[in-house]
Scaffold this motif. Structure first.
Motif, PDB file in Angstrom:
ATOM      1  N   HIS A   1       2.206  42.889  54.765  1.00 20.72           N
ATOM      2  CA  HIS A   1       3.560  43.404  54.963  1.00 20.72           C
ATOM      3  C   HIS A   1       3.636  44.102  56.320  1.00 20.72           C
ATOM      4  O   HIS A   1       2.736  44.846  56.700  1.00 20.72           O
TER       5      HIS A   1
ATOM      6  N   ILE B   1       7.943  40.831  58.047  1.00 20.08           N
ATOM      7  CA  ILE B   1       7.409  39.762  57.216  1.00 20.08           C
ATOM      8  C   ILE B   1       6.660  40.304  56.006  1.00 20.08           C
ATOM      9  O   ILE B   1       6.000  41.342  56.085  1.00 20.08           O
ATOM     10  N   ASP B   2       6.818  39.622  54.879  1.00 23.51           N
ATOM     11  CA  ASP B   2       6.057  39.893  53.664  1.00 23.51           C
ATOM     12  C   ASP B   2       5.398  38.592  53.233  1.00 23.51           C
ATOM     13  O   ASP B   2       6.069  37.551  53.175  1.00 23.51           O
ATOM     14  N   VAL B   3       4.116  38.648  52.939  1.00 19.54           N
ATOM     15  CA  VAL B   3       3.395  37.488  52.424  1.00 19.54           C
ATOM     16  C   VAL B   3       2.893  37.849  51.037  1.00 19.54           C
ATOM     17  O   VAL B   3       2.292  38.902  50.840  1.00 19.54           O
TER      18      VAL B   3
ATOM     19  N   VAL C   1       6.331  33.372  52.092  1.00 20.21           N
ATOM     20  CA  VAL C   1       6.571  34.284  53.197  1.00 20.21           C
ATOM     21  C   VAL C   1       8.045  34.646  53.168  1.00 20.21           C
ATOM     22  O   VAL C   1       8.900  33.762  53.117  1.00 20.21           O
ATOM     23  N   LYS C   2       8.349  35.937  53.176  1.00 22.76           N
ATOM     24  CA  LYS C   2       9.734  36.390  53.259  1.00 22.76           C
ATOM     25  C   LYS C   2       9.890  37.118  54.584  1.00 22.76           C
ATOM     26  O   LYS C   2       9.115  38.018  54.892  1.00 22.76           O
ATOM     27  N   MET C   3      10.878  36.670  55.347  1.00 22.06           N
ATOM     28  CA  MET C   3      11.160  37.293  56.631  1.00 22.06           C
ATOM     29  C   MET C   3      12.566  37.874  56.607  1.00 22.06           C
ATOM     30  O   MET C   3      13.395  37.453  55.808  1.00 22.06           O
ATOM     31  N   LYS C   4      12.822  38.806  57.530  1.00 22.60           N
ATOM     32  CA  LYS C   4      14.178  39.338  57.653  1.00 22.60           C
ATOM     33  C   LYS C   4      15.138  38.200  57.957  1.00 22.60           C
ATOM     34  O   LYS C   4      14.812  37.293  58.721  1.00 22.60           O
TER      35      LYS C   4
ATOM     36  N   VAL D   1       8.870  29.487  53.108  1.00 15.35           N
ATOM     37  CA  VAL D   1       9.464  30.587  53.866  1.00 15.35           C
ATOM     38  C   VAL D   1      10.873  30.873  53.369  1.00 15.35           C
ATOM     39  O   VAL D   1      11.691  29.969  53.241  1.00 15.35           O
TER      40      VAL D   1
ATOM     41  N   CYS E   1      13.860  32.737  54.750  1.00 12.29           N
ATOM     42  CA  CYS E   1      14.411  33.377  55.944  1.00 12.29           C
ATOM     43  C   CYS E   1      15.700  32.675  56.338  1.00 12.29           C
ATOM     44  O   CYS E   1      15.697  31.754  57.146  1.00 12.29           O
TER      45      CYS E   1
END
Length: 188
Positions: A18, A22-24, A42-45, A119, A121
């Motif tokens: 984190h 980004i969060d993985v 993967v979560k991105m802004k 992903v 995003c």
């Protein structure tokens, strides 16, 4: 406690990494076929991408070194949405910071997902017209140059893989289509 995610069942989630962008995470899952497995995401802004276009059919892009690619990349203006900031406000902020451009007219060209398999995003796409040029407000990591070219040349660069950045490619092609639909044939 398990959680359904479409045909998948998430048994357990572990955060792997984190930072502010980004969060993985890795989920232990029951796959749609009933077998156990794991799935990393993967979560991105959420972000914005902006294609400023002047009255002569030119577009304004940026050229900058991209650390992950180990080379320079020509791109539309892109940036993250801050907190609860509406996408249009983020787009206006980013184009002002990176190119020193303010625009009187904005067109929302929708959104797209960066990579739907792993992903999360969303990127919101805008064109900006009726431009006013001011000074840039680039961040310390933004060592970029302004690139001005015709919309036709930008489309050619996408088609020839000289412009490879995903949001840039999508936005240039959508922007070109939108201009053609309005009868402003600056490109193909």
């Amino acid at each position: 406690m398990s959680e359904k995610n479409g045909p998948w069942t998430i048994e357990e989630t572990e955060k792997k990494y984190h930072n502010s962008f980004i969060d993985v995470q890795e989920d232990q899952v029951v796959q749609p076929d009933g077998k156990p497995g794991s799935y990393a995401t993967v979560k991105m802004k959420a972000g914005v991408a902006v294609l400023p276009m002047d009255d002569e059919g030119n577009v304004y892009l940026v050229k900058q070194f991209r650390y992950a690619l180990k080379r320079e990349s020509v791109e539309v203006v892109c940036g993250a949405i801050d907190g609860d900031e509406p996408p249009l406000e983020a787009a206006k902020r980013e184009v002002k910071e990176e190119l020193g451009i303010e625009a009187a007219e904005w067109t929302d060209l929708g959104m797209f997902d960066m990579d739907t398999s792993i992903v999360n995003c969303p990127v919101f796409l805008f064109t900006a017209t009726n431009l006013k040029f001011t000074s840039t407000e680039r961040e310390g990591t933004e060592t970029m140059k302004t690139v001005k070219m015709s919309l036709e040349e930008a489309v050619e660069n996408v088609m020839e893989s000289s412009i490879t950045h995903g949001p840039s490619s999508i936005l240039i092609l959508k922007g070109n289509t939108a201009m053609n639909l309005r009868g402003e044939n600056h490109s193909f």
